[in-house]
Design a protein around this motif. Structure first.
Motif, PDB file in Angstrom:
ATOM      1  N   PRO A  13       0.793  -1.073  -0.397  1.00  0.00           N
ATOM      2  CA  PRO A  13       0.043  -0.269   0.004  1.00  0.00           C
ATOM      3  C   PRO A  13       0.419   1.189  -0.218  1.00  0.00           C
ATOM      4  O   PRO A  13       0.733   2.319  -0.778  1.00  0.00           O
ATOM      5  N   VAL A  17       0.553   4.487  -2.687  1.00  0.00           N
ATOM      6  CA  VAL A  17       0.216   5.652  -2.174  1.00  0.00           C
ATOM      7  C   VAL A  17       1.443   6.510  -3.029  1.00  0.00           C
ATOM      8  O   VAL A  17       0.911   7.771  -3.845  1.00  0.00           O
ATOM      9  N   TRP A  20       1.009   6.987  -7.076  1.00  0.00           N
ATOM     10  CA  TRP A  20      -0.425   7.301  -6.993  1.00  0.00           C
ATOM     11  C   TRP A  20       0.003   8.936  -6.907  1.00  0.00           C
ATOM     12  O   TRP A  20      -0.276   9.655  -8.037  1.00  0.00           O
TER      13      TRP A  20
END
Length: 50
Positions: A13, A17, A20
């Motif tokens: 994750p 993040v 992105w």
């Protein structure tokens, strides 16, 4: 020989993040919306903002 998936579960994750965020920053910089270069951003044809 078993593979330990705990680092993947923790770091996955975080990598998503960061990826992105980098994508959005690069997209804004290409469009000239990044405010890193002053009021006009990096778009020389943008509005002065006054």
């Amino acid at each position: 020989m078993d593979i330990d998936f705990r680092p993947v579960i923790v770091l996955g994750p975080i990598v998503l993040v960061v990826g992105w965020a980098a994508y959005n920053i690069i997209k804004a910089a290409i469009k000239g919306e990044a405010k890193l270069f002053g009021e006009k951003g990096n778009n020389p044809f943008g509005k002065e903002g006054k």
